[in-house]
Design a protein around this motif. Structure first.
Motif, mmCIF file in Angstrom:
data_model
loop_
_atom_site.group_PDB
_atom_site.id
_atom_site.type_symbol
_atom_site.label_atom_id
_atom_site.label_comp_id
_atom_site.label_asym_id
_atom_site.label_seq_id
_atom_site.Cartn_x
_atom_site.Cartn_y
_atom_site.Cartn_z
ATOM 1 N N ALA A 104 1.763 -0.097 48.749
ATOM 2 C CA ALA A 104 2.448 -0.119 47.457
ATOM 3 C C ALA A 104 2.730 -1.552 47.007
ATOM 4 O O ALA A 104 3.806 -1.850 46.482
ATOM 5 N N ASN A 105 1.764 -2.430 47.279
ATOM 6 C CA ASN A 105 1.799 -3.836 46.847
ATOM 7 C C ASN A 105 2.873 -4.675 47.522
ATOM 8 O O ASN A 105 3.198 -5.770 47.049
ATOM 9 N N THR A 106 3.441 -4.196 48.611
ATOM 10 C CA THR A 106 4.407 -4.991 49.365
ATOM 11 C C THR A 106 4.123 -4.851 50.858
ATOM 12 O O THR A 106 3.567 -3.837 51.308
ATOM 13 N N SER A 124 4.108 10.699 64.553
ATOM 14 C CA SER A 124 3.944 10.349 63.148
ATOM 15 C C SER A 124 3.790 8.848 63.009
ATOM 16 O O SER A 124 4.134 8.077 63.911
ATOM 17 N N ASN A 125 3.314 8.435 61.837
ATOM 18 C CA ASN A 125 3.110 7.029 61.526
ATOM 19 C C ASN A 125 4.117 6.606 60.464
ATOM 20 O O ASN A 125 4.143 7.179 59.367
ATOM 21 N N LEU A 126 4.940 5.622 60.799
ATOM 22 C CA LEU A 126 6.072 5.228 59.957
ATOM 23 C C LEU A 126 5.768 3.937 59.214
ATOM 24 O O LEU A 126 5.154 3.019 59.762
ATOM 25 N N PHE A 127 6.252 3.869 57.965
ATOM 26 C CA PHE A 127 6.132 2.674 57.126
ATOM 27 C C PHE A 127 7.539 2.242 56.719
ATOM 28 O O PHE A 127 8.267 2.994 56.056
ATOM 29 N N LEU A 128 7.933 1.028 57.104
ATOM 30 C CA LEU A 128 9.246 0.473 56.780
ATOM 31 C C LEU A 128 9.073 -0.698 55.817
ATOM 32 O O LEU A 128 8.189 -1.540 56.012
ATOM 33 N N ASN A 129 9.938 -0.774 54.807
ATOM 34 C CA ASN A 129 9.840 -1.873 53.848
ATOM 35 C C ASN A 129 10.540 -3.117 54.378
ATOM 36 O O ASN A 129 11.003 -3.152 55.515
ATOM 37 N N GLY A 130 10.642 -4.145 53.529
ATOM 38 C CA GLY A 130 11.201 -5.418 53.951
ATOM 39 C C GLY A 130 12.674 -5.400 54.266
ATOM 40 O O GLY A 130 13.212 -6.393 54.764
ATOM 41 N N SER A 131 13.333 -4.274 54.023
ATOM 42 C CA SER A 131 14.738 -4.107 54.413
ATOM 43 C C SER A 131 14.878 -3.187 55.613
ATOM 44 O O SER A 131 15.980 -2.803 55.976
ATOM 45 N N TYR A 132 13.755 -2.798 56.218
ATOM 46 C CA TYR A 132 13.684 -1.895 57.365
ATOM 47 C C TYR A 132 14.109 -0.479 57.010
ATOM 48 O O TYR A 132 14.571 0.279 57.865
ATOM 49 N N ASN A 133 13.928 -0.103 55.751
ATOM 50 C CA ASN A 133 14.169 1.267 55.331
ATOM 51 C C ASN A 133 12.852 2.030 55.331
ATOM 52 O O ASN A 133 11.813 1.502 54.922
ATOM 53 N N LEU A 134 12.893 3.266 55.799
ATOM 54 C CA LEU A 134 11.691 4.088 55.856
ATOM 55 C C LEU A 134 11.203 4.401 54.446
ATOM 56 O O LEU A 134 11.930 4.961 53.629
ATOM 57 N N THR A 135 9.956 4.010 54.163
ATOM 58 C CA THR A 135 9.361 4.255 52.845
ATOM 59 C C THR A 135 8.561 5.537 52.826
ATOM 60 O O THR A 135 8.667 6.342 51.906
ATOM 61 N N ASN A 405 2.834 -12.965 59.679
ATOM 62 C CA ASN A 405 4.006 -13.357 58.910
ATOM 63 C C ASN A 405 4.806 -12.132 58.493
ATOM 64 O O ASN A 405 4.256 -11.050 58.276
ATOM 65 N N TRP A 406 6.107 -12.335 58.364
ATOM 66 C CA TRP A 406 6.996 -11.240 57.964
ATOM 67 C C TRP A 406 8.277 -11.842 57.409
ATOM 68 O O TRP A 406 8.844 -12.756 58.022
#
Length: 501
Positions: A104-106, A124-135, A405-406
């Motif tokens: 999603a472009n991030t 399952s496969n998890l995706f976390l955003n830059g705030s460590y919230n599950l997207t 990088n992160w």
């Protein structure tokens, strides 16, 4: 400014501080450490033995060790300092393949979470955003078993490749299993639209690769299986990586056939096979077996360049005394294959009988996770070892490790713990902010009663994951503020009561 310990401290203060240092020293001798500010985090300790920072690629280390005190996804810096712990306290769930990918472009953190079942997993496969919230969470489709741990390959920020270990009934009478009672583990992969969950492509090993290609006999061990039930299905193939070319074809690695396959993205047919039995190519100056992490690198009409991690052993069949990362060339005119580069662990090398991966970094360096040996390394293009580090817990394992990088400002606030030995002595404050990457210093505050205003006690640079600050004066309440390099406030702890030791 940082407060120094005064020679006028009472004797009790020195006893308290000596106890703190003794506990810290004892923790350093262990294989993990916890933190006063966040005691729920048990960080596996990392020993760094080689570090040539000048020639290394910048970035953090991402991995998810297990068989440790608390398994979980972890981010470290190159000095072995913890940046983020995503462990949730579970000793039953395992985490694999932590890495950064665009969705999603991030940038997101992506990893597998589930339960290990012998040589595969369900989860399952998890995706976390830059705030460590599950997207979002990605799961297998078409009513198959839950996703497996072996692959989570994000494509163009919209699609993902995953592996599935699917038991199927199969005629195993030639292998000594009574008619009607045979079970084989099918190596399946799917390409899935992340947002919708739609399955865009599915491939099955049993449709294309016969049982005769395996090097792993039925009943070899409990992990391979005896083929008599869906829970003990014979794992003849063991798919462990999936990649996709710009032209739309797929590349898969199968550990138990010691082969890498190119698969048509149109109909799933086999285009060629590298290694294993009846290879499409003659391997001129190298061999490999029980390999992992096969990736397309580049290619044209006459040549294909691949990378892979050669285990060289599965503890039963050995083809090399050491494991290695490899870059190989396939010549489609002569049907021959040559090794271009080989990356080995320092010293006499290392043999990892399972797991492992190799990542080619943006500057051309190679970053290797050594799988069943809990080490990581970075290599210059000529093979020179620039970085080598390993967990102190030598029983630990790690399926894949990555470097990159992160940037993150966590949604959860910083944590603070403050303690004193008496109401007329010093207080020690410990501050941390799990996962924060972009702050450079802490400001510490105190107040002597609930109704008082906070007073700035000092500002000091960040000291790795946890920063310790000592105030010679007693305060009943404490507060910490994370500050960016430009001086702006990024996050605050709550105001905490100072605990009396």
């Amino acid at each position: 400014m940082e407060c120094e310990i005064s020679t006028f401290f009472p004797r009790g203060a020195f006893i308290f501080l000596a106890l703190v240092f003794a506990l810290h020293s004892a923790a350093q001798a262990a294989t993990w450490i916890s933190f006063q500010s966040q005691p729920d985090i048990h960080m596996p300790l990392l020993d760094v033995s080689i570090k040539n920072e000048q020639d290394m690629s910048p970035g953090f280390i991402f991995w998810a060790p297990y068989r440790t005190e608390i398994p979980g996804p972890y981010i470290y810096d190159i000095n072995g300092e913890l940046v983020w712990s995503g462990a949730d306290g579970s000793n039953t769930d395992l985490f694999h393949g932590l890495h950064v990918a665009s969705y999603a472009n991030t940038d997101h953190l992506c990893y597998f979470k589930g339960t290990q079942i012998g040589g595969y997993a369900r989860g399952s496969n998890l995706f976390l955003n830059g705030s460590y919230n599950l997207t979002t969470t990605v799961q297998s489709g078409n009513n198959l078993e839950m996703s497996d741990m072996h692959e989570l390959n994000v494509l163009d920020g919209e699609r993902v490749l995953i592996s599935i270990y699917q038991p199927r009934q199969y005629d195993l009478v030639p292998y000594g299993v009574p008619a009607g009672g045979g079970w084989v583990m099918d190596g399946v992969f799917q390409e899935i639209n992340i947002a919708s969950g739609d399955v865009l492509f599915q491939w099955s090993s049993l449709d294309h690769v016969p049982l005769s290609e395996t090097y792993v006999p039925i009943r070899q061990n409990p992990i391979v299986g005896d083929g008599t039930s869906n829970t003990t299905a014979w794992d003849y193939f063991h798919i462990n990586s999936v990649d996709k070319s710009d032209q739309g074809d797929y590349l898969i690695s199968a550990r138990h056939t010691s082969a890498i396959y190119k698969i048509s993205g149109r109909d799933g047919s086999l285009i060629w096979k590298l290694g294993g039995k009846q290879s499409s190519f003659t391997l001129v100056n190298y061999n490999f077996s029980s390999q992992h992490d096969a990736r397309f690198r580049e290619g044209n009409d006459t040549h294909t360049i691949l990378s892979l991690f050669d285990n060289g052993s599965d503890d039963y069949r050995n083809t090399s005394s050491t494991s290695a990362g490899m870059i190989v060339s396939l010549d489609h005119r002569t049907n021959t294959s040559n090794i271009l580069k080989r990356f080995e662990a320092p010293g006499e090398g290392m043999r990892s009988a399972s797991q492992g991966n190799m990542q080619i970094l943006p500057n051309g360096n190679a970053f290797i996770g050594w799988g069943s040996n809990p080490y990581v390394s970075e290599h210059a293009p000529d093979g020179t070892v620039l970085y080598f580090a390993g967990l102190k817990d030598k029983n630990a394992m790690n399926y894949r490790a990555f470097k990159g990088n992160w940037k993150s400002t966590p949604s959860r606030p910083p944590s603070l713990f403050a303690q004193a030995s008496s109401s007329n002595g010093p207080i020690v404050m410990w501050a941390s902010w799990n996962g924060a990457t972009d702050f450079g210093s802490w400001k510490f505050y105190g107040k002597k009663s609930e109704s008082d205003s906070l007073q700035l006690l000092g500002s000091i640079p960040r000291q790795g994951f946890q920063t310790t600050f000592t105030s010679p004066q007693f305060y009943s309440h404490a507060f910490a503020e994370a500050v960016s390099v430009d001086g702006s406030s990024l996050g605050n702890s709550t105001v905490v009561n100072v605990v009396m030791a």
